[in-house]
Design a protein around this motif. Sequence first.
Motif, PDB file in Angstrom:
ATOM      1  N   ARG A  30       0.849  -1.185   0.000  1.00 13.78           N
ATOM      2  CA  ARG A  30       0.000   0.000   0.000  1.00 13.78           C
ATOM      3  C   ARG A  30       0.889   1.241   0.000  1.00 13.78           C
ATOM      4  O   ARG A  30       1.922   1.289   0.661  1.00 13.78           O
ATOM      5  CB  ARG A  30      -0.886   0.013   1.243  1.00 13.78           C
ATOM      6  CG  ARG A  30      -1.717   1.275   1.393  1.00 13.78           C
ATOM      7  CD  ARG A  30      -2.680   1.134   2.548  1.00 13.78           C
ATOM      8  NE  ARG A  30      -3.441   2.360   2.763  1.00 13.78           N
ATOM      9  CZ  ARG A  30      -4.452   2.470   3.610  1.00 13.78           C
ATOM     10  NH1 ARG A  30      -4.822   1.419   4.317  1.00 13.78           N
ATOM     11  NH2 ARG A  30      -5.098   3.603   3.753  1.00 13.78           N
ATOM     12  N   ALA A  31       0.479   2.245  -0.758  1.00 14.70           N
ATOM     13  CA  ALA A  31       1.169   3.534  -0.746  1.00 14.70           C
ATOM     14  C   ALA A  31       0.419   4.455   0.212  1.00 14.70           C
ATOM     15  O   ALA A  31      -0.765   4.697   0.042  1.00 14.70           O
ATOM     16  CB  ALA A  31       1.205   4.134  -2.149  1.00 14.70           C
ATOM     17  N   TRP A  32       1.107   4.971   1.197  1.00 14.33           N
ATOM     18  CA  TRP A  32       0.468   5.677   2.296  1.00 14.33           C
ATOM     19  C   TRP A  32       0.465   7.192   2.095  1.00 14.33           C
ATOM     20  O   TRP A  32       1.341   7.752   1.443  1.00 14.33           O
ATOM     21  CB  TRP A  32       1.184   5.377   3.608  1.00 14.33           C
ATOM     22  CG  TRP A  32       1.110   3.929   4.003  1.00 14.33           C
ATOM     23  CD1 TRP A  32       1.986   2.936   3.669  1.00 14.33           C
ATOM     24  CD2 TRP A  32       0.091   3.316   4.778  1.00 14.33           C
ATOM     25  NE1 TRP A  32       1.587   1.738   4.202  1.00 14.33           N
ATOM     26  CE2 TRP A  32       0.415   1.942   4.899  1.00 14.33           C
ATOM     27  CE3 TRP A  32      -1.061   3.778   5.413  1.00 14.33           C
ATOM     28  CZ2 TRP A  32      -0.360   1.038   5.593  1.00 14.33           C
ATOM     29  CZ3 TRP A  32      -1.843   2.873   6.113  1.00 14.33           C
ATOM     30  CH2 TRP A  32      -1.486   1.524   6.202  1.00 14.33           C
ATOM     31  N   GLU A  33      -0.523   7.825   2.706  1.00 13.91           N
ATOM     32  CA  GLU A  33      -0.561   9.283   2.803  1.00 13.91           C
ATOM     33  C   GLU A  33      -0.891   9.637   4.246  1.00 13.91           C
ATOM     34  O   GLU A  33      -1.459   8.821   4.987  1.00 13.91           O
ATOM     35  CB  GLU A  33      -1.567   9.904   1.839  1.00 13.91           C
ATOM     36  CG  GLU A  33      -2.993   9.431   2.003  1.00 13.91           C
ATOM     37  CD  GLU A  33      -3.934  10.120   1.018  1.00 13.91           C
ATOM     38  OE1 GLU A  33      -5.149   9.906   1.156  1.00 13.91           O
ATOM     39  OE2 GLU A  33      -3.470  10.877   0.134  1.00 13.91           O
ATOM     40  N   SER A  34      -0.545  10.853   4.645  1.00 16.45           N
ATOM     41  CA  SER A  34      -0.727  11.224   6.046  1.00 16.45           C
ATOM     42  C   SER A  34      -0.918  12.723   6.186  1.00 16.45           C
ATOM     43  O   SER A  34      -0.298  13.510   5.466  1.00 16.45           O
ATOM     44  CB  SER A  34       0.503  10.798   6.865  1.00 16.45           C
ATOM     45  OG  SER A  34       0.476  11.386   8.158  1.00 16.45           O
ATOM     46  N   GLY A  67       1.118  12.321  -0.049  1.00 18.75           N
ATOM     47  CA  GLY A  67       1.501  10.931   0.047  1.00 18.75           C
ATOM     48  C   GLY A  67       2.961  10.847   0.436  1.00 18.75           C
ATOM     49  O   GLY A  67       3.746  11.751   0.155  1.00 18.75           O
ATOM     50  N   ALA A  68       3.332   9.742   1.078  1.00 19.27           N
ATOM     51  CA  ALA A  68       4.732   9.597   1.515  1.00 19.27           C
ATOM     52  C   ALA A  68       5.695   9.709   0.334  1.00 19.27           C
ATOM     53  O   ALA A  68       6.743  10.343   0.420  1.00 19.27           O
ATOM     54  CB  ALA A  68       4.905   8.256   2.218  1.00 19.27           C
ATOM     55  N   ILE A 103       3.206   6.403  10.174  1.00 23.41           N
ATOM     56  CA  ILE A 103       1.956   5.667   9.994  1.00 23.41           C
ATOM     57  C   ILE A 103       1.736   4.687  11.147  1.00 23.41           C
ATOM     58  O   ILE A 103       0.639   4.560  11.686  1.00 23.41           O
ATOM     59  CB  ILE A 103       1.940   4.919   8.648  1.00 23.41           C
ATOM     60  CG1 ILE A 103       2.154   5.900   7.492  1.00 23.41           C
ATOM     61  CG2 ILE A 103       0.621   4.162   8.477  1.00 23.41           C
ATOM     62  CD1 ILE A 103       1.120   6.997   7.384  1.00 23.41           C
ATOM     63  N   GLY A 104       2.813   4.007  11.547  1.00 27.41           N
ATOM     64  CA  GLY A 104       2.710   3.063  12.659  1.00 27.41           C
ATOM     65  C   GLY A 104       1.980   1.799  12.261  1.00 27.41           C
ATOM     66  O   GLY A 104       1.668   1.550  11.096  1.00 27.41           O
ATOM     67  N   GLN A 163       6.496   0.630   3.321  1.00 29.03           N
ATOM     68  CA  GLN A 163       6.343   1.050   1.924  1.00 29.03           C
ATOM     69  C   GLN A 163       7.726   1.107   1.308  1.00 29.03           C
ATOM     70  O   GLN A 163       8.613   1.784   1.820  1.00 29.03           O
ATOM     71  CB  GLN A 163       5.656   2.417   1.824  1.00 29.03           C
ATOM     72  CG  GLN A 163       5.400   2.877   0.391  1.00 29.03           C
ATOM     73  CD  GLN A 163       4.641   4.179   0.326  1.00 29.03           C
ATOM     74  OE1 GLN A 163       3.928   4.567   1.267  1.00 29.03           O
ATOM     75  NE2 GLN A 163       4.762   4.883  -0.798  1.00 29.03           N
ATOM     76  N   ARG A 164       7.899   0.395   0.191  1.00 31.58           N
ATOM     77  CA  ARG A 164       9.198   0.313  -0.468  1.00 31.58           C
ATOM     78  C   ARG A 164       9.058   0.773  -1.914  1.00 31.58           C
ATOM     79  O   ARG A 164       8.565   0.017  -2.758  1.00 31.58           O
ATOM     80  CB  ARG A 164       9.728  -1.117  -0.422  1.00 31.58           C
ATOM     81  CG  ARG A 164       9.981  -1.666   0.998  1.00 31.58           C
ATOM     82  CD  ARG A 164      10.214  -3.160   0.953  1.00 31.58           C
ATOM     83  NE  ARG A 164       9.052  -3.856   0.399  1.00 31.58           N
ATOM     84  CZ  ARG A 164       9.106  -5.045  -0.193  1.00 31.58           C
ATOM     85  NH1 ARG A 164      10.265  -5.662  -0.330  1.00 31.58           N
ATOM     86  NH2 ARG A 164       7.995  -5.602  -0.670  1.00 31.58           N
TER      87      ARG A 164
END
Length: 542
Positions: A174-178, A184-185, A226-227, A232-233
């Motif tokens: 998953r590609a994360w955003e915060s 997005g990261a 994110i914890g 994410q790589r």
Amino acid sequence: VGINRYAHAELNQSGPLQYAEADVDALGKILRRAGYEVVLLKGKKATLAKIRSELSSLRKRAAGASVALAAFAGHGIQPEDSKEAYFCPYDATQAVFDRNGKKVADWDLQNSMLPLSEILAELRASGAQSKVLLVDACRNDPKTGRGRGFGTGFNVGDLPENLALMLSCSKGERAWESPQWKHGAFFYHVLEGIGAGRARLDGRVTADSLTAYVADAVRRDVPQFIGGGATQRPHTIVNGFVDLMIPDRLMRPELITNSIGMQLRLIPAGEFWMGSPESEKGRDDDEGPRHPVRITRPFYLGVHEVTKGQFAAFVRATGYRTEPERDGGGGWGYNAKEKKLEGRDPKYSWRYTGFPYEDDHPVVNVTWNDAKAFCAWLSRKEGRTYRLPTEAEWEYACRAGTTTAYYHGDDPEGLVEVGNLADQRAKKIPGMKQDFPYASFDDGYGFTAPVGRFRPNAFGLYDMHGNVWEWCEDWYDEDFYATAAAREPDPVNRERASERVNRGGGWSSNPRVVRSADRFRNSPGLRSINLGFRVAAGVSAE
């Protein structure tokens, strides 16, 4: 291309994406500053047909270009049995398929989504020297049970020469955003790598240096911010040498604040038309001939005029006495008891003017020589060269890309929002007798105003029209614009004369003389209650 909310409800089932459109907005701004031509497609405008149309246009326009770049932020899908991956346009749809004798609704990959191979083909055909594809997808699982990530089975041999493919995550991730990043990261660190220069290596931002920085930063930050065991790589394939052609000026902060609280804005290099056209109302002869000028080096310029408080810091640190104090002649001021402007008088100086004049007002009653002494002290204190702007730099910064009489347009009535000048309030001051028509409005101030109270120009500079006249570096020559020196890059008149240039107009000026092109002058030793200065600075510490 950035899409937060999709037409199909299933792509929004976990809630719309939050920052995909912010990602491409921010990237577009950085690339425009770097000299790229940028097209943005966001939200409802990012349909499959429109994306394909713009990709085709990119292929045609990028012929012979240094770089062609495509960036996508939103949802993406990669079927488990295929090396192909698909980006979801705004209008992605489902269709009914016959699978093992059963009718199944699933995404119509062939007819409603954009395959990665199609984007690569358009970039290959563009003929650009370097080609870059950035894809940040998918941040939410668009269909339960499907792979979350937009990975790929492509290898180097599948890519055009001198192309970098950067994907936000590996297959199945998953590609994360915060909200911590408001991006997005992946794109947060792409923006840091390009815009803040964190990916710069040996003077360049290349695909290799950018991917190395982004991969390391994303892998480090996602678990921390994110914890919950999140990882994410980013996955990158680079075929050949790819230079993103990011100029040095993007590596400098747009705004700096020095140790005395003075803010300076980065002014980019560029070209503009200096002077005024013959048709401009109120034009003086010394504003022509209008001519092109090239500013070849970026520089910092004070967001505000130098304030009384900042000048006081200089005096406290050095014991400096201004020319009006040293020569005993004093400055100018307002005598409220006798209801008149008066000077020269020793009781008036940069310290006292007779009217409301606080530390956040522009300093006045300082000569050109006093302004230069301030710059010399600040240079020693900050380890960066401070100076007065040249006349060309001043007008370039004032105009901020405009060609009108004022940076807000041609209508003097609009000055009520951008500057402090001789208006109806000033007209009511007892003893204020000017031989010109006052502005028809009331800008709220009779004398000087605290700096930064009016609307800034496009460069983020305040009080370029009015408040106080500003000393410039140049000697004044009414015919300078007709000389060959005026057409040289970075022109400055160093031919000794009797007067130095003043620009911008002041609180006692009429609308005609606060125009962007208006020129005025005074002897270097003159002091006045409507004359101050702002500083320029070098782009790096010396």
